[in-house]
Motif scaffolding. Structure first.
Motif, PDB file in Angstrom:
ATOM      1  N   ASP A  62       0.860  -1.182   0.000  1.00 24.38           N
ATOM      2  CA  ASP A  62       0.000   0.000   0.000  1.00 24.38           C
ATOM      3  C   ASP A  62       0.897   1.232   0.000  1.00 24.38           C
ATOM      4  OD1 ASP A  62      -1.701   2.098   0.499  1.00 24.38           O
ATOM      5  OD2 ASP A  62      -2.882   1.033   2.002  1.00 24.38           O
ATOM      6  N   PRO A  63       0.945   1.968  -1.103  1.00 19.29           N
ATOM      7  CA  PRO A  63       1.865   3.113  -1.149  1.00 19.29           C
ATOM      8  C   PRO A  63       1.509   4.208  -0.162  1.00 19.29           C
ATOM      9  CG  PRO A  63       0.409   3.097  -3.052  1.00 19.29           C
ATOM     10  CD  PRO A  63       0.191   1.801  -2.344  1.00 19.29           C
ATOM     11  N   VAL A  64       0.209   4.343   0.150  1.00 21.00           N
ATOM     12  CA  VAL A  64      -0.197   5.378   1.097  1.00 21.00           C
ATOM     13  C   VAL A  64       0.301   5.040   2.490  1.00 21.00           C
ATOM     14  CG1 VAL A  64      -2.163   6.524   2.184  1.00 21.00           C
ATOM     15  CG2 VAL A  64      -2.216   6.001  -0.266  1.00 21.00           C
TER      16      VAL A  64
ATOM     17  N   PRO B  63      -1.288  11.140   0.276  1.00 24.64           N
ATOM     18  CA  PRO B  63      -0.051  11.907   0.118  1.00 24.64           C
ATOM     19  C   PRO B  63      -0.053  12.673  -1.192  1.00 24.64           C
ATOM     20  CG  PRO B  63       0.412   9.646   0.801  1.00 24.64           C
ATOM     21  CD  PRO B  63      -1.039   9.698   0.447  1.00 24.64           C
ATOM     22  N   PRO B  64       0.717  13.755  -1.266  1.00 25.11           N
ATOM     23  CA  PRO B  64       0.848  14.456  -2.540  1.00 25.11           C
ATOM     24  C   PRO B  64       1.283  13.484  -3.622  1.00 25.11           C
ATOM     25  CG  PRO B  64       1.825  15.724  -0.773  1.00 25.11           C
ATOM     26  CD  PRO B  64       1.465  14.398  -0.186  1.00 25.11           C
ATOM     27  N   GLU B  65       0.793  13.663  -4.821  1.00 25.69           N
ATOM     28  CA  GLU B  65       0.949  12.685  -5.883  1.00 25.69           C
ATOM     29  C   GLU B  65       2.377  12.189  -6.119  1.00 25.69           C
ATOM     30  OE1 GLU B  65      -1.308  11.014  -7.285  1.00 25.69           O
ATOM     31  OE2 GLU B  65      -2.957  12.075  -6.339  1.00 25.69           O
TER      32      GLU B  65
ATOM     33  N   ARG C  55      10.404  12.985  -2.263  1.00 24.31           N
ATOM     34  CA  ARG C  55       9.726  13.934  -1.389  1.00 24.31           C
ATOM     35  C   ARG C  55       8.499  14.505  -2.090  1.00 24.31           C
ATOM     36  NH1 ARG C  55      12.434  16.282   2.957  1.00 24.31           N
ATOM     37  NH2 ARG C  55      14.496  15.445   3.329  1.00 24.31           N
ATOM     38  N   PRO C  56       7.382  14.651  -1.382  1.00 25.22           N
ATOM     39  CA  PRO C  56       6.217  15.219  -2.030  1.00 25.22           C
ATOM     40  C   PRO C  56       6.400  16.711  -2.230  1.00 25.22           C
ATOM     41  CG  PRO C  56       5.785  14.910   0.305  1.00 25.22           C
ATOM     42  CD  PRO C  56       7.159  14.339   0.032  1.00 25.22           C
ATOM     43  N   ALA C  57       5.873  17.190  -3.333  1.00 29.57           N
ATOM     44  CA  ALA C  57       5.885  18.628  -3.539  1.00 29.57           C
ATOM     45  C   ALA C  57       4.856  19.269  -2.618  1.00 29.57           C
ATOM     46  CB  ALA C  57       5.551  18.939  -4.991  1.00 29.57           C
TER      47      ALA C  57
END
Length: 255
Positions: free
Chosen positions: A30-32, A134-136, A149-151
Motif C-alpha cells: 500500500d503506497p499510502v 499523500p501528494p501525488e 519527497r512530495p511537492a
C-alpha cells in the motif's frame, strides 16, 4: 512367492506447498500506508479490507484539532509553513502537539470560551484520523521527483479551497500568505457543486508534512506560550478558532 505390487512412492516435490500471502499484500504494498510509516514514521491502523482507507493513530506523534474550515483558515497565520494542515469537505484538521486534546477543555475555560457550545473538538490518544492521500509525487505517480519527497501544495490552496474567514474586531479579515494568495493547487480535486470550500472524496493535505523532518517542532503547543517563538502557540490558535466558531454560530442563529 508372489511378488507384492506396491504403488510407486509419491513424488512429494510435485505437491505444491500451502500458499502464504505475500507480506507486501497485507501492508507493504500500500503506497499510502508505506509513505506514512516509512517516510514520516507515523503509526497507522491496519485496514480491515483492501479498499478501506488508511487511518493514522493519534496521540503518539500529534493530536488533531478538528474545526470548520472557515474558522481554521483564520488560524493559519499562527502556524509555520511546516505545520501540517489537512482539509476534508468543510472541515479543517490542524495537527497540534500530542497531549493537546487533554489540554483543550481547561484551555477553553481559561480563555472564557468553556461555557459556549463551539463547533470544535480535539482528537488525541485512542483516536484515529483518516489519512489524507499523500501528494501525488510521493506515491509513485508519473512525475515523481528523484528524492521521493512530495511537492508542497502549490500557491492558492487556501484561497481556492477554503471560504474566507469572518472579519475580526476592527474589520481585520485574516488573509493567506502571499504564497497562498495566487495560483492553483496541483493534485487537489475541485469543489463539490453547491458547497463552497468542500472537496470531493477523501481528505487532502492543505500543507503536507515533510518526509525526514520531525513534525513535533512545527506543531502548536502549550509550551510555546512565552517561549522563544520558534514553535506555534496553541493558545493563540485555539483562541482564534474559538472566536471564529462563535461568530459562525451567531451568524447561523441570525439566518
Amino acid at each position: 512367492m508372489v511378488a507384492s505390487h506396491l504403488p510407486p512412492a509419491a513424488d512429494l516435490t510435485a505437491v505444491p506447498l500451502p500458499r502464504r500471502p505475500l507480506d507486501g499484500a497485507t501492508s507493504g504494498d500500500d503506497p499510502v500506508r508505506r509513505w506514512y510509516e516509512n517516510e514520516l514514521g507515523w503509526p497507522t491502523v491496519p485496514a480491515s479490507a483492501p479498499e478501506s482507507p488508511v487511518r493514522l493513530l493519534l496521540g503518539l506523534r500529534f493530536d488533531v484539532l478538528d474545526v470548520p474550515a472557515q474558522a481554521g483558515r483564520a488560524a493559519l497565520r499562527h502556524l509555520t509553513e511546516a505545520s501540517p494542515v489537512a482539509l476534508r469537505g468543510d472541515r479543517m484538521r490542524l495537527l497540534v502537539a500530542a497531549g493537546s486534546a487533554e489540554e483543550l477543555p481547561g484551555l477553553l475555560d481559561w480563555l472564557e470560551w468553556g461555557t459556549l457550545a463551539l463547533d470544535l473538538r480535539a482528537l488525541g490518544s485512542g483516536c484515529v484520523m483518516r489519512a489524507p492521500r499523500p501528494p501525488e509525487p510521493a506515491v509513485g505517480t508519473p512525475g515523481e521527483v528523484p528524492s521521493g519527497r512530495p511537492a508542497r501544495p502549490g500557491p492558492g490552496a487556501v484561497a481556492s479551497l477554503v471560504p474566507p474567514s469572518l472579519p475580526e474586531p476592527g474589520g481585520f479579515v485574516p488573509r493567506p500568505s502571499p504564497a497562498e494568495a495566487s495560483g492553483v493547487t496541483a493534485g487537489l480535486r475541485p469543489h463539490a457543486p453547491g458547497r463552497p470550500g468542500a472537496l470531493q472524496g477523501a481528505a487532502v493535505w492543505l500543507r503536507p508534512p515533510e518526509p525526514g523532518c520531525e513534525v513535533e517542532a512545527s506543531l502548536p503547543t502549550m509550551s510555546a506560550l512565552g517561549g522563544d517563538g520558534s514553535a506555534p502557540d496553541l493558545v493563540r490558535v485555539v483562541n482564534t478558532v474559538a472566536t471564529q466558531c462563535h461568530r459562525l454560530r451567531l451568524r447561523r442563529a441570525r439566518a
